[in-house]
Design an enzyme around this catalytic site. Structure first.
Site, short mmCIF file in Angstrom:
data_model
loop_
_atom_site.label_atom_id
_atom_site.label_comp_id
_atom_site.label_asym_id
_atom_site.label_seq_id
_atom_site.Cartn_x
_atom_site.Cartn_y
_atom_site.Cartn_z
N CYS A 107 0.82 -1.23 0.00
CA CYS A 107 0.00 0.00 0.00
C CYS A 107 0.84 1.27 0.00
CB CYS A 107 -0.93 0.02 1.21
SG CYS A 107 -2.25 -1.19 1.07
N1 COA Z 1 -19.87 -9.10 8.48
C1 COA Z 1 -20.32 -9.19 9.74
N2 COA Z 1 -19.54 -9.39 10.81
C2 COA Z 1 -18.22 -9.54 10.58
C3 COA Z 1 -17.67 -9.46 9.29
C4 COA Z 1 -18.55 -9.23 8.22
N3 COA Z 1 -18.12 -9.15 6.95
N4 COA Z 1 -16.34 -9.62 9.37
C5 COA Z 1 -16.05 -9.79 10.67
N5 COA Z 1 -17.19 -9.75 11.41
C6 COA Z 1 -17.32 -9.91 12.85
C7 COA Z 1 -16.19 -10.73 13.41
O1 COA Z 1 -16.49 -12.10 13.32
C8 COA Z 1 -16.12 -10.24 14.85
O2 COA Z 1 -17.11 -10.91 15.60
P1 COA Z 1 -16.84 -11.31 17.13
O3 COA Z 1 -16.65 -10.01 17.84
O4 COA Z 1 -18.08 -12.03 17.47
O5 COA Z 1 -15.59 -12.15 17.08
C9 COA Z 1 -16.55 -8.77 14.75
O6 COA Z 1 -17.24 -8.65 13.50
C10 COA Z 1 -15.40 -7.81 14.81
O7 COA Z 1 -14.37 -8.25 13.89
P2 COA Z 1 -13.01 -7.50 13.74
O8 COA Z 1 -12.16 -8.18 12.71
O9 COA Z 1 -12.42 -7.24 15.08
O10 COA Z 1 -13.53 -6.13 13.10
P3 COA Z 1 -12.86 -4.72 13.11
O11 COA Z 1 -13.73 -3.77 13.81
O12 COA Z 1 -11.41 -4.77 13.49
O13 COA Z 1 -12.88 -4.32 11.56
C11 COA Z 1 -11.36 -4.25 9.70
C12 COA Z 1 -12.23 -5.10 10.61
C13 COA Z 1 -10.58 -5.15 8.77
C14 COA Z 1 -12.27 -3.33 8.87
C15 COA Z 1 -10.42 -3.36 10.54
O14 COA Z 1 -9.73 -4.15 11.51
C16 COA Z 1 -9.37 -2.65 9.73
O15 COA Z 1 -9.68 -1.83 8.87
N6 COA Z 1 -8.10 -2.89 10.02
C17 COA Z 1 -7.01 -2.30 9.27
C18 COA Z 1 -6.97 -2.92 7.95
C19 COA Z 1 -5.92 -2.37 7.05
O16 COA Z 1 -5.63 -1.21 6.99
N7 COA Z 1 -5.33 -3.23 6.33
C20 COA Z 1 -4.38 -2.86 5.38
C21 COA Z 1 -4.73 -3.55 4.15
S1 COA Z 1 -3.55 -3.17 2.96
#
Ligand code: COA
Length: 373
Positions: A156
């Site tokens: 990225c």
């Molecule tokens: N739909 C519904 N629920 C979902 C889901 C989806 N698509 N994906 C995950 N969940 C659930 C999970 O199972 C989890 O449930 P639990 O609490 O019962 O275990 C809950 O939602 C929270 O999941 P989590 O992964 O902790 O979500 P989050 O708030 O961290 O958001 C991201 C996820 C990926 C959006 C976030 O962590 C993020 O943006 N991180 C940085 C990513 C990034 O910059 N990456 C670089 C890529 S180049």
């Protein structure tokens, strides 16, 4: 020594849009199919049932509302879930070159330049469609550019690392006019069947022209300085490229070639790294954060950008100070900060200072301090 400047930028946006609702509908259809096909094993406790995704979760967790993709049909087909890309003959332009060319032509038009005037092409992106010949060299030929070209991959952060490389060469005089292009076909790399990340990415291509400020034909941004940093982390990775392993049962596992992340950890570790990087860069330049009129940040997650903006400025950024485009484009890897820059920089006044910052896998972070001239 010469002063480098960004004299033009351009964005290629694919014509296909996938809204969160469309994405979730096809994902949930895939989940239902999977659970039905594996009903016995699920009932016996041998296989875990897959869970539905939700549009509300996607928006709340990321701020993303939709994404653009090169092929919508393949991605949304619940029996397929990855794009159709026609195999091209060796004599046809590659798909990265095709979309890169559109962005390059827009950036060159904005700079008042033609392809022949370019003497460096850097194709800086997260994924290359092949290892060699460099995609940049194919783009160089398609543009009719001279000089040389090479590919760079810093995930990225590729755009800002590419800008640093080009700006340093312009500064030293080894080149006169560079184009840094970021064709990001993330849809081929994303596992659209993985609920944790299926909503994250979109396709796009961006380009910037970098040349001597004294050669600029119109409005431009002086590149005052750039800073790049990396620190190894396994939290965003793909496990296999062309050396892909086979599973013990002999089946090649496509998932091992695609994007994986530990999103929570990324969020927690990258936000402080990026804010500290930006503040250190500003300080080394002798500038305070209140001199920043605008930040064009990497576009992965609205929550991350809100945190970084607040940490850098010491207050909640005002509307327009930190424009986000991820609600429309999702995460477009290296291209995100450049889309924001390209769409939200025309209104800046002479002397305004801005900062482009991209960050991601590696971990990596790159920042570019610019001034509207
Ligand atoms: N739909 C519904 N629920 C979902 C889901 C989806 N698509 N994906 C995950 N969940 C659930 C999970 O199972 C989890 O449930 P639990 O609490 O019962 O275990 C809950 O939602 C929270 O999941 P989590 O992964 O902790 O979500 P989050 O708030 O961290 O958001 C991201 C996820 C990926 C959006 C976030 O962590 C993020 O943006 N991180 C940085 C990513 C990034 O910059 N990456 C670089 C890529 S180049």
């Amino acid at each position: 020594m010469y002063t480098p400047a960004i004299t033009g930028s351009g964005v290629f946006t694919p014509s296909n849009v996938i809204t969160n609702d469309e994405l979730v509908e096809s994902f949930n259809a895939y989940v239902d199919l999977y659970n039905a096909e594996n009903a016995e094993a699920i009932a016996a406790g041998e296989v875990a049932a897959k869970e539905h995704s939700s549009a509300e979760f996607i928006f709340k967790a990321s701020g993303i509302e939709q994404r653009y993709v090169l092929d919508k049909e393949g991605v949304l087909d619940p029996k397929r879930m990855y794009p159709h890309f026609r195999q091209r003959s060796d004599d046809e332009p590659g798909i990265m070159t095709e979309i890169a060319l559109d962005a390059c032509q827009k950036a060159l038009a904005a700079a008042g330049r033609t392809g022949e005037e370019v003497d460096l092409v850097i194709c800086a992106a997260s994924n290359m469609e092949r290892a060699y010949p460099a995609v940049a060299i194919e783009i160089q030929q398609a543009l009719g550019a001279g000089g040389f070209g090479f590919d760079m991959n810093v995930a990225c952060s590729s755009a800002t690392f590419g800008i640093q490389a080009a700006a340093d060469m312009v500064r030293s005089g080894s080149i006169r006019c560079a184009i840094v292009v970021n064709p990001e076909i993330t849809s081929g790399h994303l596992e659209w069947r993985d609920r944790d990340c299926h909503f994250i990415f979109g396709d796009v291509a961006t380009a910037v022209v970098i040349e001597r400020a004294e050669d600029a034909k119109g409005d431009h941004f002086i590149v005052h300085s750039t800073r790049c940093a990396t620190q190894f982390s396994n939290n965003i990775r793909n496990n296999n490229g062309f050396l892909r392993r086979t599973r013990p049962d002999g089946v090649a596992d496509r998932r091992d070639m695609q994007f994986m992340q530990n999103g929570r950890k990324v969020f927690k570790e990258v936000v402080p790294m990026v804010s500290a990087h930006i503040l250190a860069h500003m300080e080394e330049e002798g500038r305070s954060a209140d001199q920043l009129s605008r930040m064009w940040l990497h576009q992965a997650n609205k929550g991350m950008n809100d945190f970084i903006g607040k940490k850098v400025l010491g207050r909640v950024p005002e509307k327009g100070e930190q424009p986000n485009i991820l609600q429309d484009y999702a995460n477009t890897s290296s291209a995100g900060s450049i889309i924001a820059f390209s769409k939200y920089s025309d209104d800046m006044a002479k002397g305004d200072i801005g900062l482009i910052c991209s960050f991601g896998a590696g971990y990596s972070v790159g920042s570019v301090i610019v001034e509207k001239a």
